[in-house]
Design an enzyme around this catalytic site. Structure first.
Site, mmCIF file in Angstrom:
data_model
loop_
_atom_site.group_PDB
_atom_site.id
_atom_site.type_symbol
_atom_site.label_atom_id
_atom_site.label_comp_id
_atom_site.label_asym_id
_atom_site.label_seq_id
_atom_site.Cartn_x
_atom_site.Cartn_y
_atom_site.Cartn_z
ATOM 1 N N ASP A 157 -20.178 -23.306 5.229
ATOM 2 C CA ASP A 157 -20.672 -22.296 4.285
ATOM 3 C C ASP A 157 -21.811 -22.808 3.414
ATOM 4 O O ASP A 157 -22.389 -22.022 2.658
ATOM 5 C CB ASP A 157 -19.526 -21.802 3.390
ATOM 6 C CG ASP A 157 -18.541 -20.960 4.169
ATOM 7 O OD1 ASP A 157 -17.478 -20.631 3.627
ATOM 8 O OD2 ASP A 157 -18.821 -20.656 5.336
ATOM 9 N N CYS B 200 -18.851 -10.753 13.718
ATOM 10 C CA CYS B 200 -19.845 -10.501 12.661
ATOM 11 C C CYS B 200 -21.088 -11.288 13.067
ATOM 12 O O CYS B 200 -21.136 -11.890 14.140
ATOM 13 C CB CYS B 200 -19.314 -10.927 11.302
ATOM 14 S SG CYS B 200 -19.148 -12.698 11.160
ATOM 15 N N ARG C 18 -15.515 -14.549 15.974
ATOM 16 C CA ARG C 18 -14.462 -14.620 14.946
ATOM 17 C C ARG C 18 -13.099 -14.113 15.468
ATOM 18 O O ARG C 18 -12.489 -13.207 14.909
ATOM 19 C CB ARG C 18 -14.854 -13.853 13.686
ATOM 20 C CG ARG C 18 -16.242 -14.087 13.140
ATOM 21 C CD ARG C 18 -16.466 -15.365 12.389
ATOM 22 N NE ARG C 18 -15.629 -15.610 11.257
ATOM 23 C CZ ARG C 18 -15.909 -15.271 9.999
ATOM 24 N NH1 ARG C 18 -17.008 -14.587 9.763
ATOM 25 N NH2 ARG C 18 -15.101 -15.595 9.014
ATOM 26 N N ARG D 228 -21.357 -9.611 -1.411
ATOM 27 C CA ARG D 228 -19.964 -9.805 -0.970
ATOM 28 C C ARG D 228 -19.352 -11.041 -1.603
ATOM 29 O O ARG D 228 -18.144 -11.135 -1.778
ATOM 30 C CB ARG D 228 -19.915 -9.974 0.552
ATOM 31 C CG ARG D 228 -20.376 -8.759 1.315
ATOM 32 C CD ARG D 228 -20.106 -8.906 2.777
ATOM 33 N NE ARG D 228 -18.710 -9.263 2.986
ATOM 34 C CZ ARG D 228 -18.174 -9.362 4.215
ATOM 35 N NH1 ARG D 228 -18.913 -9.148 5.277
ATOM 36 N NH2 ARG D 228 -16.915 -9.677 4.368
HETATM 37 C C1 EPZ Z 1 -12.948 -18.903 6.605
HETATM 38 O O1 EPZ Z 1 -13.164 -18.011 7.687
HETATM 39 C C2 EPZ Z 1 -13.899 -18.462 5.503
HETATM 40 N N1 EPZ Z 1 -13.560 -17.092 5.093
HETATM 41 C C3 EPZ Z 1 -15.336 -18.541 6.004
HETATM 42 O O2 EPZ Z 1 -16.189 -18.210 4.918
HETATM 43 C C4 EPZ Z 1 -15.619 -19.979 6.418
HETATM 44 O O3 EPZ Z 1 -16.934 -20.051 6.943
HETATM 45 C C5 EPZ Z 1 -14.602 -20.413 7.484
HETATM 46 O O4 EPZ Z 1 -13.266 -20.250 6.976
HETATM 47 C C6 EPZ Z 1 -14.776 -21.864 7.881
HETATM 48 O O5 EPZ Z 1 -14.651 -22.684 6.776
HETATM 49 C C7 EPZ Z 1 -12.493 -16.895 4.282
HETATM 50 O O6 EPZ Z 1 -11.811 -17.817 3.899
HETATM 51 C C8 EPZ Z 1 -12.212 -15.482 3.890
HETATM 52 P P1 EPZ Z 1 -11.758 -20.146 10.674
HETATM 53 P P2 EPZ Z 1 -12.126 -18.006 8.908
HETATM 54 O O7 EPZ Z 1 -10.582 -19.381 11.153
HETATM 55 O O8 EPZ Z 1 -10.776 -18.365 8.429
HETATM 56 C C9 EPZ Z 1 -12.423 -20.165 15.397
HETATM 57 C C10 EPZ Z 1 -17.949 -17.141 3.867
HETATM 58 O O9 EPZ Z 1 -19.154 -17.288 4.028
HETATM 59 N N2 EPZ Z 1 -11.145 -19.426 15.445
HETATM 60 O O10 EPZ Z 1 -11.540 -21.414 9.927
HETATM 61 O O11 EPZ Z 1 -12.303 -16.735 9.648
HETATM 62 C C11 EPZ Z 1 -13.517 -19.383 14.677
HETATM 63 O O12 EPZ Z 1 -14.166 -18.510 15.573
HETATM 64 C C12 EPZ Z 1 -17.024 -17.060 5.049
HETATM 65 O O13 EPZ Z 1 -17.371 -17.111 2.749
HETATM 66 C C13 EPZ Z 1 -10.621 -19.087 16.696
HETATM 67 O O14 EPZ Z 1 -11.195 -19.396 17.725
HETATM 68 O O15 EPZ Z 1 -12.682 -19.203 9.800
HETATM 69 C C14 EPZ Z 1 -14.420 -20.475 14.168
HETATM 70 O O16 EPZ Z 1 -15.257 -20.907 15.237
HETATM 71 C C15 EPZ Z 1 -17.797 -17.003 6.341
HETATM 72 N N3 EPZ Z 1 -9.447 -18.392 16.740
HETATM 73 C C16 EPZ Z 1 -13.441 -21.607 13.831
HETATM 74 O O17 EPZ Z 1 -12.252 -21.332 14.567
HETATM 75 C C17 EPZ Z 1 -8.775 -18.029 15.602
HETATM 76 O O18 EPZ Z 1 -7.688 -17.410 15.708
HETATM 77 C C18 EPZ Z 1 -13.083 -21.696 12.357
HETATM 78 O O19 EPZ Z 1 -12.718 -20.409 11.930
HETATM 79 C C19 EPZ Z 1 -9.325 -18.376 14.347
HETATM 80 C C20 EPZ Z 1 -10.511 -19.081 14.296
#
Ligand code: EPZ
Length: 429
Positions: A309, A117, A122, A401
């Protein structure tokens, strides 16, 4: 596409009620897949992502009733489909949260690989690795993640996240509650939404301990039953309205919130001279202190540190603070999409890698700007509220959203904001 027309300059004064947390309602709705009995969720925010999540549940075969706007009664008795299709996943990557419960209860799941995105690629590699540690066989087939449990049921195991992942932790929790034996999740996310999900799962008969710490222990059970649960308030909406009061020099009473969920945000904003008083455990009084806003550095990190966030919203505020502030984004690789738009409004910001340096205080001027993701759009609305003149924020479907009735909530406290729905016929000309 809808736009917001904002005339800046009004101080926001009055009362705001916070809605339920989008990022808790999404995993909690997914958790309803784990039982054939009815699960009732209260305080579900009326935002687009939850409408999408509801559609996903119904596509899988669940019945979803909403006896009132913020209550969802879900009965996943007749799940016949075990797949989250691309057209849903591409609009909302949190659809991947269907993987864990489908795998946990039915031993099979097929979910389209979510695309990236605006804020980053992600990936979900850590989710899939954890499922494999629980005995699942995971393969990629034509853009879909296909997961199966050859032994018919997941086997509890030690799982370790190389990086803290919020939805990764939630997905594994939902897979593990019905696994055979004990699962330990090491380096688990500690966000309040994890604790909320654990509370719901335990109400459904699961045995989850340690949520909110970096080690979660789950003893698998044979089956889960129905439950009733109220979703926690949205800590990011709360933080956004705190900034709205500060950036407009107003005074807001923010109710139905949970200040204990955003300690790092409140601490940082107090350092910046925002006056924040906790009236009770669910109400904050926020006003811009007599002293001018101070520029303060911030670095985003997993909870309980300052949340990614809130980074864009905080940066908008720092354009109004005297001095130089450094904003370091450590979670996502591309979460500065709001910067170019803020610069177009007169902000002075320089980006170097994952660091943005803001020089304030700069006078912001209204301008046509474009939202790119959920929190960037919130940042642009905040900037528009304190800019002089008119700002047109385009592509506000991003903000829809995750913010319930944001126009109504802002108007109620004095903002000059209108939603303009572009007539498709006109735009076709
Ligand atoms: C959650 O996303 C939230 N979304 C996001 O909120 C929030 O920004 C994010 O956590 C961090 O706090 C929901 O809860 C629905 P992560 P998520 O897995 O779970 C990397 C909003 O604005 N990663 O904690 O997808 C990833 O790329 C949204 O409400 C991997 O590399 O985030 C990122 O750099 C945006 N491999 C970091 O870890 C994976 O398998 C943290 O991502 C998973 C993640």
């Amino acid at each position: 596409m809808d736009k917001f027309l904002i005339q800046g300059g009004n101080s926001l004064i009055g009362k705001v009620e916070i809605s339920g947390a989008k990022n808790s309602a999404l995993p909690c709705l997914a958790a309803t897949i784990l039982t054939p009995e009815t699960v009732t969720l209260h305080n579900v925010p009326y935002v687009k992502d939850l409408i999408t999540q509801r559609r996903l549940l119904e596509d899988l075969g669940a019945t979803v009733l909403t006896p009132e706007l913020h209550t969802h009664k879900v009965k996943a008795e007749n799940i016949e489909v075990f797949e989250a299709p691309y057209e849903l996943v591409k609009t909302m990557r949190a659809s991947v949260l269907a993987l864990g419960p489908l795998l946990g209860r039915f031993g099979q799941a097929k979910v389209s690989l979510p695309g990236g995105c605006a804020i980053g690629t992600r990936p979900i590699d850590l989710h899939l690795k954890a499922f494999e540690q629980l005995g699942a066989k995971v393969s990629l087939e034509a853009g879909n993640v296909v997961a199966r449990t050859p032994k018919g049921r997941l086997i509890g195991a030690e799982t370790f996240f190389e990086k803290v992942s919020v939805t990764g932790t939630e997905n594994v929790m939902m897979a593990a509650v019905l696994a055979k034996g004990k699962t330990t999740i090491h380096n688990a996310a500690r966000e309040p939404e994890i604790g909320d999900l654990a509370e719901l799962l335990n109400k459904m008969g699961a045995k989850v301990q340690g949520a909110g710490t970096e080690t979660i222990i789950i003893d698998g059970v044979e089956g889960l039953h129905g439950a009733e649960h109220s979703i926690i308030p949205d800590r990011i909406e709360t933080g956004t309205f705190i900034v709205a009061a500060a950036i407009t020099g107003g005074e807001l009473e923010i109710s139905k919130c949970q200040p204990k969920h955003l300690v790092a945000v409140i601490k940082k904003l107090r350092e910046a001279q925002v006056e924040i008083t906790e009236i009770d455990e669910n109400t904050l009084l926020v006003k811009c202190g007599d002293a001018p806003l101070k520029a303060k550095d911030v670095t985003t990190k997993p909870h309980p540190a300052f949340p990614t966030d809130m980074q864009a919203q905080y940066m908008a505020l720092m354009t109004q603070a005297s001095g130089k502030s450094t904003v370091v984004e450590t979670i996502f690789e591309n979460r500065f999409m709001h910067v170019a738009e803020l610069i177009r409004m007169g902000a002075e910001i320089h980006i170097g890698g994952n660091t943005a340096v803001v020089h304030g205080k700069t006078r912001l001027m209204g301008a046509p700007v474009q939202a790119s993701d959920l929190r960037a759009s919130a940042s642009l609305v905040l900037a528009a509220l304190c800019a002089s003149g008119e700002t047109i924020v385009d592509r506000v479907y991003h903000i829809d959203r995750g913010y319930e009735n944001i126009v109504r909530k802002l108007k109620k406290v004095g903002a000059d904001i209108e939603r303009v729905t572009e007539n498709l016929a006109m735009s076709a000309e």
